[in-house]
Scaffold this motif. Sequence first.
Motif, mmCIF file in Angstrom:
data_model
loop_
_atom_site.group_PDB
_atom_site.id
_atom_site.type_symbol
_atom_site.label_atom_id
_atom_site.label_comp_id
_atom_site.label_asym_id
_atom_site.label_seq_id
_atom_site.Cartn_x
_atom_site.Cartn_y
_atom_site.Cartn_z
ATOM 1 N N ARG A 145 0.811 -1.216 0.000
ATOM 2 C CA ARG A 145 0.000 0.000 0.000
ATOM 3 C C ARG A 145 0.848 1.271 0.000
ATOM 4 N N GLY A 146 2.176 1.100 -0.084
ATOM 5 C CA GLY A 146 3.041 2.270 -0.140
ATOM 6 C C GLY A 146 3.314 2.921 1.190
ATOM 7 N N VAL A 147 3.083 2.204 2.308
ATOM 8 C CA VAL A 147 3.329 2.732 3.645
ATOM 9 C C VAL A 147 4.795 2.495 4.006
ATOM 10 N N SER A 148 5.517 3.538 4.355
ATOM 11 C CA SER A 148 6.944 3.410 4.665
ATOM 12 C C SER A 148 7.140 2.767 6.036
ATOM 13 N N TRP A 149 8.311 2.179 6.235
ATOM 14 C CA TRP A 149 8.560 1.415 7.467
ATOM 15 C C TRP A 149 10.054 1.381 7.784
ATOM 16 N N ALA A 150 10.358 1.057 9.023
ATOM 17 C CA ALA A 150 11.733 0.772 9.444
ATOM 18 C C ALA A 150 11.681 0.192 10.844
ATOM 19 N N THR A 151 12.738 -0.522 11.209
ATOM 20 C CA THR A 151 12.915 -0.944 12.592
ATOM 21 C C THR A 151 14.211 -0.343 13.096
ATOM 22 N N TYR A 152 14.192 0.109 14.349
ATOM 23 C CA TYR A 152 15.367 0.724 14.965
ATOM 24 C C TYR A 152 15.752 -0.091 16.198
ATOM 25 N N GLN A 153 17.012 -0.552 16.212
ATOM 26 C CA GLN A 153 17.495 -1.445 17.256
ATOM 27 C C GLN A 153 18.647 -0.788 18.016
ATOM 28 N N GLU A 154 18.431 -0.563 19.317
ATOM 29 C CA GLU A 154 19.477 0.075 20.113
ATOM 30 C C GLU A 154 20.683 -0.854 20.252
ATOM 31 N N ASN A 155 21.864 -0.319 20.042
ATOM 32 C CA ASN A 155 23.145 -1.015 20.159
ATOM 33 C C ASN A 155 23.351 -2.125 19.128
ATOM 34 N N MET A 156 22.481 -2.225 18.125
ATOM 35 C CA MET A 156 22.856 -3.026 16.969
ATOM 36 C C MET A 156 24.028 -2.298 16.310
ATOM 37 N N PRO A 157 25.137 -2.974 16.002
ATOM 38 C CA PRO A 157 26.357 -2.251 15.647
ATOM 39 C C PRO A 157 26.322 -1.519 14.314
ATOM 40 N N THR A 158 25.609 -2.059 13.328
ATOM 41 C CA THR A 158 25.533 -1.428 12.016
ATOM 42 C C THR A 158 24.164 -1.684 11.413
ATOM 43 N N ASP A 159 23.817 -0.903 10.420
ATOM 44 C CA ASP A 159 22.611 -1.203 9.648
ATOM 45 C C ASP A 159 22.683 -2.635 9.122
ATOM 46 N N SER A 160 21.527 -3.290 9.058
ATOM 47 C CA SER A 160 21.404 -4.586 8.373
ATOM 48 C C SER A 160 22.182 -5.703 9.057
ATOM 49 N N PHE A 161 22.626 -5.508 10.294
ATOM 50 C CA PHE A 161 23.438 -6.513 10.985
ATOM 51 C C PHE A 161 22.667 -7.823 11.108
ATOM 52 N N TYR A 162 23.331 -8.927 10.718
ATOM 53 C CA TYR A 162 22.656 -10.225 10.664
ATOM 54 C C TYR A 162 23.046 -11.143 11.819
ATOM 55 N N GLY A 163 24.018 -10.764 12.601
ATOM 56 C CA GLY A 163 24.562 -11.656 13.614
ATOM 57 C C GLY A 163 23.614 -11.938 14.760
ATOM 58 N N TYR A 164 23.968 -12.968 15.534
ATOM 59 C CA TYR A 164 23.149 -13.434 16.649
ATOM 60 C C TYR A 164 23.160 -12.453 17.813
ATOM 61 N N SER A 165 24.298 -11.823 18.060
ATOM 62 C CA SER A 165 24.424 -10.869 19.156
ATOM 63 C C SER A 165 25.622 -9.974 18.877
ATOM 64 N N TYR A 166 25.798 -8.974 19.741
ATOM 65 C CA TYR A 166 26.958 -8.095 19.586
ATOM 66 C C TYR A 166 27.473 -7.686 20.957
ATOM 67 N N THR A 167 28.742 -7.949 21.173
ATOM 68 C CA THR A 167 29.410 -7.605 22.426
ATOM 69 C C THR A 167 30.263 -6.367 22.214
ATOM 70 N N GLN A 168 30.201 -5.441 23.139
ATOM 71 C CA GLN A 168 30.937 -4.186 22.998
ATOM 72 C C GLN A 168 31.405 -3.722 24.374
ATOM 73 N N PRO A 169 32.229 -2.692 24.439
ATOM 74 C CA PRO A 169 32.624 -2.144 25.739
ATOM 75 C C PRO A 169 31.403 -1.742 26.559
ATOM 76 N N ASN A 170 31.481 -1.958 27.841
ATOM 77 C CA ASN A 170 30.384 -1.648 28.751
ATOM 78 C C ASN A 170 30.331 -0.139 28.979
ATOM 79 N N TYR A 171 29.333 0.535 28.394
ATOM 80 C CA TYR A 171 29.277 1.988 28.509
ATOM 81 C C TYR A 171 28.777 2.437 29.878
ATOM 82 N N ILE A 172 28.165 1.543 30.629
ATOM 83 C CA ILE A 172 27.697 1.885 31.970
ATOM 84 C C ILE A 172 28.847 1.821 32.975
ATOM 85 N N ASN A 173 29.716 0.845 32.798
ATOM 86 C CA ASN A 173 30.844 0.652 33.708
ATOM 87 C C ASN A 173 32.062 0.284 32.883
#
Length: 436
Positions: free
Chosen positions: A140-168
């Motif tokens: 129907r021409g309705v635009s869409w997107a999903t936004y994922q916090e701390n997903m490392p890059t657009d289109s990331f396909y991996g199971y998970s992502y580990t990164q430096p702990n920004y809280i501690n």
Amino acid sequence: MSPTSLLTTLLVAAASVRLAAAASAQVFSPPGKGPLKQTANYTSFSNSTLHDHKVVKGKAFDRIIQIWLENTDFEVAASSPMFESLSEQGITFTNFHSTTHPSEPNYIASAGGDFFGAADDNMYHIPSNISCVVDLLEDRGVSWATYQENMPTDSFYGYSYTQPNYINSSAAPYIYYYRKHNPLIIYDAVSQDPERVKRVRTFNDFANDVVNGTLPQWMFITPNMVNDAHDTTIDFAADFLEYWLLPLLTDPRVNGERTLILLTFDENESFGVQNTIYAVALGTAVPVNLRGTTDDTVYSHYSTLSTVQNNWDLKSLGRQDTNASIASVFDFVAKQTGHKNTPAAPNQVPHFNLTGVASGPLSSAHYVPFAAPNVNAKGAGKGGVFLRPGINLKLTADKLPAPVNLTALNTTTPWQMSPETTSGKKMIKCQGAACP
């Protein structure tokens, strides 16, 4: 004790351990300077923006933003001061249900109208001949997107992502992102389409799209593993909402005219009771006279699909999104569109807390192939059932073979992948008689 009872007992025990650990673990720390400021704590900065300027008018709203939090009983969320305050600004759905346990099946169901027998958080992919909500929107021409916090890059396909702990910063690296909370990447119809997959975006992309005025009309937003209360508590999630959501509620670039914001949870925490979750409808699309009220209609995650279909007169998926008893259109929308709901009576709501007993293509213990959708189903929109190329219409639900226990054969469903899979090019292909 039956296998199902034993499984439930073990899951409850595991949930209790997780909740106790979360309660003593972390204190909220904002990942950036505000929801519309890009931050290095999200790994990569946005290098693109969407170009969604066309607006397809809906009957009751022109934009819907879904925000999912994690694993909280209705009573716990509803009694939190933050959520009490949000309830005063919108319509609280008091009879809103998750579809099963654990997390991933609910996310799958929210996009495809079924959880296809999934009973764990393993790494799955759903073949490209199976339709999802993106097909309905684009039709129907309705635009869409999903936004994922701390997903490392657009289109990331991996199971998970580990990164430096920004809280501690002195603590060990942390897994802030899991694929199981990213529903659209699980569908090959999205992840294996080079244009569609670009719309699986990060929170830095969200900030960029807001600033550029190019937010789409349908959005699915997942906070990271601490901000969504999965690894923490409802109070931690409340602090995140104060940091991230509250400023957006007063920003017309996000909560503009005729915007519906659905804040909800994937599932409850207590497995021994009905799977009722907190959900509140916010935004400018909520009629002023209904703000601060409650709605006792029986809803489920499938109701969000049917509401979207009804609002834009979309086709349906021909699955549980067309099950009128558990997929009622949100009442305030139905009253504006003239849609008549026929919800289940409260005492007839399925026991959505059952876990691991449904047969389906994503179940290794009760494996059956993907069934075709019900092409005769009547959805809340118009235009019949959407069918993707390659679907076998002869393999209907009533013609499926008996379930096979692949686990007993020391194998898994062909739609399960290794967590080491990071690229669509490495996907395990379905082979042999088990394929649909």
